[in-house]
Every structure is written in structure tokens, then in C-alpha cells.
Design a protein around this motif. Structure first.
Motif: not given
Length: 534
Positions: A26-32
Motif C-alpha cells: 500500500l506504500g504507506v509509512d508505518l511505525h509501531l
């Protein structure tokens, strides 16, 4: 240089796989982030770096996650479209919670059956399969293949409940060919449907009497197979975050290649696998809903862009300054305008407002624009144009139970007149240099309900660069009504009177900017404004 950032526990592999899959596809910037026992937050995804800097709150969405058996987590999605990000955050948050919980269940089960090496490898393999494959059917086939190999089953099948049809559907099978379904949930002969209805596992023999527990499995084995054959059938269940559990399918193993019956230990292993599959089924549903929502959002954007391109450019008329803009309440709407360069240096200007908004109104709007283009070029008078549009659009307006208010004026600078026909459009005004205002009142009812004896027209003097023609739709006045204790229309006209010496583009921009900042007291409607000066 050593980072002083706090370190969290490693994420389960299936959680990492899920995050990487979402980020890559999906080309998104994820952070956890993970909340530690001392209250500190550790950045745990992506790995290999210190905690990233603060995000722009206008382009990021956060969700707090509380997976059972694990530490509190915070999910952040950065730099994505707002509507898409909200839907994606909901889907990914639920997916991560279920994936994390499934991973915790695997760890517990691994401890309990630590002496069964093949089964341990099977569970880890299935966890990776469910965490890394978005195609549910492909994942189900891989799982059935591995389970059948480990437990020595001749056939494996996975059935999923279709609530809309009240039946079970076969989404994957391996081994010998058998029944392909679908199976009605109330089928009394099939073990599969009984296990689904009762929500409990069964180990049965395939040659038990008809009408008892044989049903589907006997049909799968075929009449040429010797019996009795052992059948292991377990429900696939999903437990929602609220704590309520539901059965979403059935997992079957039919016949043992080395003979004998399936055991309670086999049942326990298959039930653990079914629990993972249940979470995967729900995750898959959430992912598909998210992707579908994203597709719909993109299609709505394309529809909006296409509709806006239907509006003609307003800077092409020599000696005329005109500006206009349409802002639909949703992606598409029923407001429109049109500009016509006519013979003899005359200029035609039309505004229309289809009742309602959204796609039905947008379809009528497109038809109206097309009809206006055809008839305005061949008719000399405004009333004749509206008469022909009524004739052309009547059937469509009746079938969709809509109507169209429209104002069409023809400006003749040489004779200094503005002739017009007004089909029930309430917001048409001439604003003079001294600030006085003349309403160009309706000459007839709206298009679609005016009747065969309409339309008529009027003419008013036009004082060249001293006059201003102002047209708008009620979405603008309704939105700005909250800014005044009086009439929204009076407020809008007063704003234009105050700005009457400004350029048309400036007037339109400022009106619509005010509308975007206002808090409407009625449901949103399409907003359109047009200002013309000669």
C-alpha cells in the motif's frame, strides 16, 4: 554511537510480516511503538533505528492497540490521504491485534506440545503463511497441504460461512477429490454443517448411518473407497475484541493414509490451527474491506476530476471578466455552470442545481450540461433554451424523482441588455456600482415540473462595467447561514456588495473560503458561485 532509546521486546514474526506486507503493497509509512513496564515507549517497527521525529498531525493517524497476552502497542500511519488513512488504520489495527494474539497462542501451544517436533514446525509454518500471504485461497491450500502431510490425511478441506446465502462454501481442498459444495447450513446429513451449527469438534467414521454424521464426508470419499474412514472436523472460530466468539467456517481432514482413527491429540492440534485460520479469515475480511474502500475512494476522486473537467473554462470570453467554481458536498454533485459565446458578441451564462447530491444528481448534471451545449448554440432566446432542455430531460428527471433549477441569461453588451429565463432558481442578482441589488426573479417553475406552457423571459438594462451579475446555489447560503442571525442569502449577497469592485476571481475565492470554514446548521449540499463583469 550507542542510542539511549528504550528497547522493546522483539515483535512476533507474523506481526512483522503483516506490517511489511501493508507497507510494501500500500506504500504507506508505518511505525509501531511498544509501552514498557516503566511507562516508556520503545520504537519497534521499522527495526534498526532510534525513535523517529514527531509526525505532522494533519497527515498522520494513530491507533492504540491492546492485544491479549502482549504489551500495549501504538500504531502510527504517516503521510497518507486522510480518508484512506482512517480506514487503513482501522483495518491494520484490528489485523495486528489478531495477528499478535494468534502469535501468542502459538507460543503457548508450542510449550504444551514441545515434544512433537513436526507439529511445532507445522504451527510456525502456518503462522508465517497467514502472516505473509494476503491471498486467502493460496494460504488455505498451503495450510491444508502441510496439515495433511503431518497428520497423514488423504484429503483436507476448508469451508467458509457465507452469511448472505446461509451456506458453507469450499474455498480450498487438497488430496483426493470430494464434494465441492456449497452446503446449506441446515443440511442435517453433513458432518461439516453439524460442526458449524454446534461449534464443537467431531471425530467420526464415514460409514455411520445416513442422516447421522456421514453426509458430506461420505460423498467426498466416494462409493469405491473402503470404510470405515476416520473423519476429523473442527470449527473455525473467531473471537472479536469485545470477547464474543463466532464460528466462521469448518476445517476437515478425511481418511488416514496409514489407516486408523484420528486421535484427541490430532483434534487438539487441528483446533489450534483452526484458531489461527479464524483470525486470518477475519483479517482477510478487514483487508479486503480496506482495499475495497481505497478503490472506491480512488474511483470517487476520478469521478470528481472528470466532473470538474466537464465545466467549461471561464477565461475565454473577450472583454468579459467571469469566475465560477463548483464544490460538491461529496465527491460528485448536481451543481453546474456553462458559458456560451454567441453570435454578435453576445455571451450566454447558465447555472443549474439538480435536487439532491451524489451520483444520481451528478448523472442528471452531466445530461443537463450536454443538453445546454446543444440547444444554446442553436436557439436565440433564453426561454427557448430552457424549453428544449425541459423536453429533453423530462423523462430522466421523472424516473429519478429529481428536478432542476436553472438560470440562463444572455448578455448583449452592444444593446446594453441582459435577457434571461429563470426556471425556479432563487439566487440570481444584478449588483450595481452604487451597491443597490436587483433580484432576477423566477419566470417559471423548475425544469422537470414546469409543464408544457413554460418558459418565459425578461430583460433588464446592463450598465457595462458598472454592473455585476452574481449567481449561486443554495448550498452556499445554507452553509453560511450560521454566520448570521438572519437570512443566509442576505448574508451572501451583502458579502458580494462589499466586494463589488474586486475581481470576480477574488470574490468567488473568498466566498467559498468562508463556506469551508463555516459550521453549517443543515446537511451539506453542493456549493456554486459565479460572478460576471463586463
Amino acid at each position: 554511537m550507542t542510542s539511549d532509546a528504550p528497547k522493546g521486546d522483539p515483535l512476533p514474526e507474523s506481526v512483522v510480516f503483516t506490517l511489511e506486507e501493508f507497507r510494501g503493497r500500500l506504500g504507506v509509512d508505518l511505525h509501531l511503538w511498544q509501552t514498557l513496564p516503566d511507562g516508556c515507549r520503545a520504537h519497534v517497527f521499522p527495526a534498526g533505528g532510534s525513535t523517529p521525529g514527531p509526525a505532522d498531525p494533519s497527515t498522520s493517524v494513530r491507533r492504540s492497540l491492546a492485544p491479549r497476552g502482549g504489551p500495549p502497542l501504538d500504531l502510527e500511519i504517516r503521510n497518507a490521504d486522510g480518508d484512506r488513512t482512517e480506514a487503513l488504520a482501522e483495518a491494520l489495527g484490528a489485523t495486528l491485534e489478531r495477528t499478535y494474539e494468534a502469535a501468542q497462542e502459538i507460543r503457548f501451544f508450542t510449550y504444551e506440545v514441545s515434544e512433537r517436533y513436526e507439529e511445532i514446525n507445522l504451527l510456525y509454518s502456518i503462522s508465517e503463511t497467514l502472516g505473509s500471504i494476503l491471498d486467502l485461497e493460496e494460504a488455505a491450500r498451503n495450510i491444508l497441504t502441510e496439515v495433511s502431510d503431518v497428520l497423514g490425511a488423504r484429503r483436507g478441506s476448508l469451508w467458509v460461512h457465507a452469511p448472505e446465502a446461509h451456506e458453507l462454501r469450499l474455498i480450498a481442498w487438497v488430496g483426493e477429490r470430494g464434494l465441492q459444495g456449497p452446503l446449506p447450513v441446515d443440511d442435517a446429513r453433513a458432518v461439516t454443517t453439524r460442526v458449524f451449527r454446534e461449534g464443537r469438534s467431531l471425530i467420526v467414521a464415514a460409514d455411520t448411518p445416513a442422516g447421522d454424521e456421514r453426509g458430506e464426508e461420505a460423498a467426498e470419499l466416494g462409493p469405491e473407497q473402503p470404510g470405515p474412514e476416520s473423519v476429523l472436523s473442527v470449527p473455525i472460530r473467531y473471537t472479536a475484541p469485545s470477547g464474543s466468539a463466532k464460528t466462521v467456517g469448518v476445517l476437515n481432514l478425511i481418511g488416514r493414509r496409514r489407516g486408523g482413527r484420528f486421535t484427541a491429540s490430532d483434534q487438539k492440534l487441528l483446533s489450534a490451527i483452526a484458531s489461527q485460520v479464524g483470525a486470518a479469515l477475519e483479517n482477510n475480511r478487514l483487508i479486503q474491506e480496506s482495499l475495497a474502500q481505497e478503490r472506491v475512494s480512488r474511483e470517487m476522486e476520478l469521478a470528481h476530476d472528470l466532473q470538474m473537467k466537464l465545466m467549461p473554462p471561464l477565461d475565454r470570453a473577450d472583454g468579459i471578466r467571469v469566475a465560477g467554481r463548483v464544490e460538491p458536498a461529496v465527491s460528485v454533485g448536481g451543481d453546474f455552470y456553462h458559458l456560451f459565446e454567441l453570435e454578435g458578441g453576445r455571451l450566454g451564462l447558465m447555472i443549474g442545481d439538480v435536487s439532491g447530491h451524489g451520483f444520481p444528481a451528478a448523472l442528471i448534471m452531466a445530461l443537463s450540461l450536454s443538453a445546454a451545449s446543444i440547444y444554446a448554440s442553436s436557439s436565440e432566446t433564453p426561454c427557448r433554451v430552457l424549453r428544449q432542455m425541459d423536453d429533453a430531460l423530462r423523462d430522466e428527471l421523472e424516473s429519478t424523482e429529481t428536478y432542476l433549477t436553472a438560470f440562463y441569461g444572455i448578455l448583449d453588451p452592444e444593446s446594453g441588455t441582459l435577457s434571461y429565463s429563470n426556471a425556479g432558481h432563487p439566487h440570481a442578482f444584478v449588483i450595481h456600482e452604487d451597491g443597490t441589488v436587483d433580484r432576477l426573479a423566477a419566470t417559471d417553475p423548475p425544469i422537470g415540473i414546469a409543464g408544457p406552457d413554460s418558459y418565459h423571459q425578461c430583460a433588464v438594462p446592463w450598465a457595462g462595467d458598472e454592473d455585476c451579475l452574481f449567481l449561486f446555489t443554495d448550498g452556499l447560503s445554507d452553509t453560511l447561514a450560521a454566520a448570521t442571525s438572519g437570512s443566509g442569502e442576505d448574508f451572501v449577497v451583502d458579502q458580494v456588495v462589499r466586494r463589488r469592485r474586486a475581481a470576480p476571481t477574488q470574490i468567488v475565492d473568498e466566498l467559498l473560503a468562508m463556506a469551508r470554514q463555516a459550521t453549517p446548521t443543515v446537511p451539506a449540499d453542493d456549493r456554486t458561485a459565479i460572478v460576471l463583469k463586463s
